[in-house]
Design a protein around this motif. Structure first.
Motif, mmCIF file in Angstrom:
data_model
loop_
_atom_site.group_PDB
_atom_site.id
_atom_site.type_symbol
_atom_site.label_atom_id
_atom_site.label_comp_id
_atom_site.label_asym_id
_atom_site.label_seq_id
_atom_site.Cartn_x
_atom_site.Cartn_y
_atom_site.Cartn_z
ATOM 1 N N SER A 145 -43.130 3.714 10.415
ATOM 2 C CA SER A 145 -43.371 4.802 11.497
ATOM 3 C C SER A 145 -42.521 6.081 11.280
ATOM 4 O O SER A 145 -42.588 7.075 11.849
ATOM 5 C CB SER A 145 -42.716 4.065 12.861
ATOM 6 N N LEU A 146 -41.657 5.943 10.238
ATOM 7 C CA LEU A 146 -40.693 7.264 9.961
ATOM 8 C C LEU A 146 -41.547 7.879 8.664
ATOM 9 O O LEU A 146 -42.177 7.354 7.715
ATOM 10 C CB LEU A 146 -39.298 6.873 9.477
ATOM 11 N N THR A 147 -41.086 9.246 8.648
ATOM 12 C CA THR A 147 -41.612 10.086 7.487
ATOM 13 C C THR A 147 -40.763 9.731 6.246
ATOM 14 O O THR A 147 -39.540 8.942 6.556
ATOM 15 C CB THR A 147 -41.574 11.400 7.617
ATOM 16 N N GLU A 148 -41.203 10.117 5.123
ATOM 17 C CA GLU A 148 -40.454 9.997 3.821
ATOM 18 C C GLU A 148 -39.077 10.582 4.141
ATOM 19 O O GLU A 148 -38.129 9.983 3.505
ATOM 20 C CB GLU A 148 -41.328 10.535 2.561
ATOM 21 N N MET A 149 -38.838 11.723 4.459
ATOM 22 C CA MET A 149 -37.528 12.367 4.773
ATOM 23 C C MET A 149 -36.732 11.505 5.579
ATOM 24 O O MET A 149 -35.482 11.318 5.532
ATOM 25 C CB MET A 149 -37.720 13.608 5.443
ATOM 26 N N GLU A 150 -37.276 11.017 6.862
ATOM 27 C CA GLU A 150 -36.452 10.126 7.596
ATOM 28 C C GLU A 150 -35.904 8.950 6.873
ATOM 29 O O GLU A 150 -34.716 8.524 7.145
ATOM 30 C CB GLU A 150 -37.311 9.793 8.826
ATOM 31 N N GLN A 151 -36.706 8.400 6.048
ATOM 32 C CA GLN A 151 -36.255 7.130 5.293
ATOM 33 C C GLN A 151 -35.361 7.577 4.437
ATOM 34 O O GLN A 151 -34.324 6.548 4.059
ATOM 35 C CB GLN A 151 -37.806 6.547 4.557
ATOM 36 N N ARG A 152 -35.412 8.670 3.673
ATOM 37 C CA ARG A 152 -34.433 8.982 2.927
ATOM 38 C C ARG A 152 -32.877 9.135 3.587
ATOM 39 O O ARG A 152 -31.974 8.643 3.277
ATOM 40 C CB ARG A 152 -34.510 10.241 2.302
ATOM 41 N N ILE A 153 -33.058 9.627 4.723
ATOM 42 C CA ILE A 153 -31.929 10.012 5.539
ATOM 43 C C ILE A 153 -31.223 8.614 5.911
ATOM 44 O O ILE A 153 -30.043 8.619 5.890
ATOM 45 C CB ILE A 153 -32.104 10.749 6.824
ATOM 46 N N VAL A 154 -32.094 7.673 6.199
ATOM 47 C CA VAL A 154 -31.616 6.535 6.830
ATOM 48 C C VAL A 154 -30.957 5.487 5.539
ATOM 49 O O VAL A 154 -29.864 4.982 5.546
ATOM 50 C CB VAL A 154 -32.728 5.284 7.044
ATOM 51 N N ALA A 155 -31.624 5.779 4.284
ATOM 52 C CA ALA A 155 -30.973 5.224 3.185
ATOM 53 C C ALA A 155 -29.730 5.999 2.749
ATOM 54 O O ALA A 155 -28.648 5.276 2.373
ATOM 55 C CB ALA A 155 -31.892 5.368 2.184
ATOM 56 N N LEU A 156 -29.536 7.170 2.919
ATOM 57 C CA LEU A 156 -28.450 8.130 2.453
ATOM 58 C C LEU A 156 -27.158 7.643 3.480
ATOM 59 O O LEU A 156 -26.186 7.959 2.938
ATOM 60 C CB LEU A 156 -28.714 9.500 2.261
ATOM 61 N N ALA A 157 -27.520 7.451 4.483
ATOM 62 C CA ALA A 157 -26.460 7.156 5.732
ATOM 63 C C ALA A 157 -25.587 5.767 5.505
ATOM 64 O O ALA A 157 -24.744 5.739 5.797
ATOM 65 C CB ALA A 157 -27.229 7.207 7.024
ATOM 66 N N ARG A 158 -26.342 5.143 4.600
ATOM 67 C CA ARG A 158 -25.688 3.762 4.149
ATOM 68 C C ARG A 158 -24.367 4.104 3.456
ATOM 69 O O ARG A 158 -23.252 3.208 3.668
ATOM 70 C CB ARG A 158 -26.417 2.980 3.255
ATOM 71 N N ALA A 159 -24.313 5.074 2.743
ATOM 72 C CA ALA A 159 -22.912 5.414 1.991
ATOM 73 C C ALA A 159 -22.094 6.164 2.693
ATOM 74 O O ALA A 159 -20.828 6.354 2.380
ATOM 75 C CB ALA A 159 -23.348 6.061 0.706
ATOM 76 N N ASP A 160 -22.504 6.623 4.025
ATOM 77 C CA ASP A 160 -21.797 7.485 4.756
ATOM 78 C C ASP A 160 -20.470 6.618 5.675
ATOM 79 O O ASP A 160 -20.864 5.513 6.233
ATOM 80 C CB ASP A 160 -22.333 8.337 5.639
ATOM 81 N N GLY A 161 -19.221 7.000 5.951
ATOM 82 C CA GLY A 161 -18.442 6.070 6.571
ATOM 83 C C GLY A 161 -18.350 6.587 8.073
ATOM 84 O O GLY A 161 -18.906 7.816 8.383
ATOM 85 N N LEU A 162 -17.797 6.134 8.875
ATOM 86 C CA LEU A 162 -17.794 6.387 10.359
ATOM 87 C C LEU A 162 -16.946 7.783 10.311
ATOM 88 O O LEU A 162 -17.003 8.753 11.545
ATOM 89 C CB LEU A 162 -17.131 5.292 11.188
ATOM 90 N N GLN A 163 -15.956 8.249 9.410
ATOM 91 C CA GLN A 163 -15.343 9.447 9.579
ATOM 92 C C GLN A 163 -16.395 10.450 9.529
ATOM 93 O O GLN A 163 -16.075 11.822 10.025
ATOM 94 C CB GLN A 163 -14.481 9.599 8.391
ATOM 95 N N SER A 164 -17.637 10.271 8.925
ATOM 96 C CA SER A 164 -18.662 11.649 8.918
ATOM 97 C C SER A 164 -19.111 11.657 10.097
ATOM 98 O O SER A 164 -19.784 12.914 10.173
ATOM 99 C CB SER A 164 -19.535 11.134 7.837
ATOM 100 N N LEU A 165 -18.712 11.178 11.218
ATOM 101 C CA LEU A 165 -19.471 11.391 12.511
ATOM 102 C C LEU A 165 -18.636 12.267 13.095
ATOM 103 O O LEU A 165 -18.956 12.916 14.224
ATOM 104 C CB LEU A 165 -19.498 10.177 13.147
ATOM 105 N N LYS A 166 -17.305 12.380 12.786
ATOM 106 C CA LYS A 166 -16.320 13.368 13.412
ATOM 107 C C LYS A 166 -16.719 14.699 12.871
ATOM 108 O O LYS A 166 -16.843 14.984 11.759
ATOM 109 C CB LYS A 166 -14.958 12.804 13.393
#
Length: 126
Positions: free
Chosen positions: A24-45
């Protein structure tokens, strides 16, 4: 007290994560979900600008991990939280994604796909 391991039964009933794409997600959205795996919770601040002394010692302010598109940034924030917390997301995280324009079905698909591809929790106690 006996412990019954139902993980094998669950894997037989639930579809394989490879067979369960984020269709149900576009290719760009799928990439963002995959890239978010490497981001830490500090990236939300939000990144604060460094003062002159900190810039002198530590160098210039690092680039912000935030995305320019607000809707994609909301998806990244939801995915980062889901990668770290699994299915136990706060109501504010879900509300933020809804405000960005994502439907409950799309939010559920993201969280479910991340939950299925996360490592299973292993208890230290035997």
């Amino acid at each position: 007290m006996a412990f019954i391991d139902f993980s094998d039964a669950a894997l037989q009933v639930l579809p394989n994560p490879v067979d369960y794409p984020l269709s149900s997600l576009t290719e760009m959205e799928q990439r963002i979900v995959a890239l978010a795996r490497a981001d830490g919770l500090q990236s939300l601040k939000p990144v604060r600008k460094r003062g002159w002394l900190a810039r002198l010692i530590l160098g210039p302010t690092p680039p912000s991990p935030m995305l320019a598109n607000e809707q994609m940034e909301a998806l990244r924030r939801l995915a980062v939280r889901a990668w770290h917390h699994g299915y136990t997301l706060s109501a504010s995280a879900l509300a933020e994604a809804r405000e960005a324009g994502y439907s409950d079905a799309k939010i559920g698909a993201v969280i479910d796909a991340i939950g299925r591809s996360r490592e299973p929790f292993r208890s230290i106690a035997a």
